[in-house]
Design an enzyme around this catalytic site. Structure first.
Site, PDB file in Angstrom:
ATOM      1  N   SER A 145      -6.196 -17.008  55.416  1.00  8.68           N
ATOM      2  CA  SER A 145      -7.429 -17.442  56.069  1.00  8.68           C
ATOM      3  C   SER A 145      -8.415 -16.269  56.185  1.00  8.68           C
ATOM      4  O   SER A 145      -8.836 -15.719  55.167  1.00  8.68           O
ATOM      5  CB  SER A 145      -7.095 -18.062  57.425  1.00  8.68           C
ATOM      6  OG  SER A 145      -8.192 -18.783  57.954  1.00  8.68           O
ATOM      7  N   ASP A 221      -5.421 -29.231  54.384  1.00 10.75           N
ATOM      8  CA  ASP A 221      -5.904 -28.221  55.318  1.00 10.75           C
ATOM      9  C   ASP A 221      -7.144 -28.750  56.033  1.00 10.75           C
ATOM     10  O   ASP A 221      -8.120 -29.148  55.393  1.00 10.75           O
ATOM     11  CB  ASP A 221      -6.253 -26.950  54.533  1.00 10.75           C
ATOM     12  CG  ASP A 221      -6.523 -25.738  55.396  1.00 10.75           C
ATOM     13  OD1 ASP A 221      -7.224 -25.886  56.417  1.00 10.75           O
ATOM     14  OD2 ASP A 221      -6.064 -24.641  55.035  1.00 10.75           O
ATOM     15  N   HIS A 254      -2.931 -25.820  57.164  1.00  9.16           N
ATOM     16  CA  HIS A 254      -3.351 -24.434  57.324  1.00  9.16           C
ATOM     17  C   HIS A 254      -2.297 -23.573  58.032  1.00  9.16           C
ATOM     18  O   HIS A 254      -2.534 -22.402  58.277  1.00  9.16           O
ATOM     19  CB  HIS A 254      -4.657 -24.409  58.139  1.00  9.16           C
ATOM     20  CG  HIS A 254      -5.456 -23.147  58.008  1.00  9.16           C
ATOM     21  ND1 HIS A 254      -6.112 -22.789  56.837  1.00  9.16           N
ATOM     22  CD2 HIS A 254      -5.738 -22.157  58.896  1.00  9.16           C
ATOM     23  CE1 HIS A 254      -6.752 -21.645  57.018  1.00  9.16           C
ATOM     24  NE2 HIS A 254      -6.540 -21.232  58.255  1.00  9.16           N
TER      25      HIS A 254
END
Length: 276
Positions: A145, A221, A254
């Site tokens: 991320s 995600d 995620h």
């Protein structure tokens, strides 16, 4: 330097250290996994950069990387995600300030005194690691991320520094998504030309080192469409002729469940480059 944790894991040792950072002007923690091979001689190093709200603990506790690092003989270093301390400024919300350093060098007050995570990860931390542990000169970098953004940007800004690069769910175009726009405005000001120096999609256009980028992204995600937008990196790499392997993984979100599912692939990717 003070060792504050040490745990035997897969024949090696998972440690956490605290030190005073001159770059960031505060005390910092970082985790280091020493594989069993480190007892016999120097090993390559993989740097892992975590995402928003994380510390050095998230990756070492949730990713399951130690087993694969032991198999491949890789030292894995995971720093914190921002400077910390009573004198370090914080922001409004989880996506600015503490836990949200974005792996750049801030140029705008009050952030510019402490928020210099790029220089910390690129220079100060490796010098410390190389002095303290049995490392070779071979380095790779990876992250998740915000940390995936950091891994891509550090590799693209420092040609020759890293032999291998990978990322999970990276913020590939921070100049064009809400997380990045908020952070860049605060840390760098309004000048979007300054933003381009910290945007992987912009940097890849003029990259002088053509190291393959391995990117895994879950198609379930929750941040995929608004914040991550991996298609922009695919477009930029295609236009620049930069090697990219982008894998869209069906059903994955995620979370660290996603990272743990594919961390073995990533460490094998790094091991091939770092030990080949």
């Amino acid at each position: 330097m003070q060792k504050i944790e040490s745990h035997v894991s897969f024949g090696g040792t998972q440690e956490v250290w605290r030190h005073a950072s001159s770059t960031l002007g505060c005390e910092m923690k970082f985790a280091v996994y020493l594989p069993p091979q480190a007892a016999d001689g120097p090993c390559p190093v993989l740097y892992w950069l975590s995402g928003l709200t994380c510390t050095e603990q998230n990756f070492i506790a949730k990713a399951g990387a130690q087993r694969h690092a032991a198999e491949h003989g890789l030292i894995v270093v995971a720093p914190d995600t921002s400077p910390r301390g009573q004198d370090v400024p914080d922001g409004d919300g989880y996506d600015l300030g503490l836990g949200a350093g974005f792996y750049l060098n801030a140029t705008r007050a009050p952030w510019d005194t402490h928020y210099r995570m790029h220089d910390y990860v690129a220079d100060e931390l490796p010098a410390l690691v190389d002095a303290m542990f049995p490392t070779t000169t071979a380095r790779g970098i990876s992250g998740h991320s915000m940390g995936g953004h950091g891994a891509l940007v550090l590799a693209l800004r420092n040609p020759g520094r890293y032999r291998s690069v990978s990322a999970f769910s990276p913020i590939v175009a921070p100049s064009r998504v809400p997380w990045g726009e908020k952070a860049f405005t605060a840390y760098l000001g309004e000048d979007r030309e300054a933003w381009a120096q910290w945007d992987a999609c912009e940097l890849v256009r003029s990259a002088s080192q053509r190291v393959e980028l391995l990117v895994d992204q879950g198609d379930a995600d929750e941040f995929l469409q608004e914040q991550l937008r991996p298609g922009l990196l695919a477009e930029a790499c295609s236009a620049a002729g930069h090697p990219l392997t982008l894998r869209l993984q069906p059903g994955y979100d995620h979370s660290y469940y996603f990272i743990a599912s594919f961390i073995g692939d990533h460490l094998a990717h790094h091991a091939r480059a770092l030990k080949g």
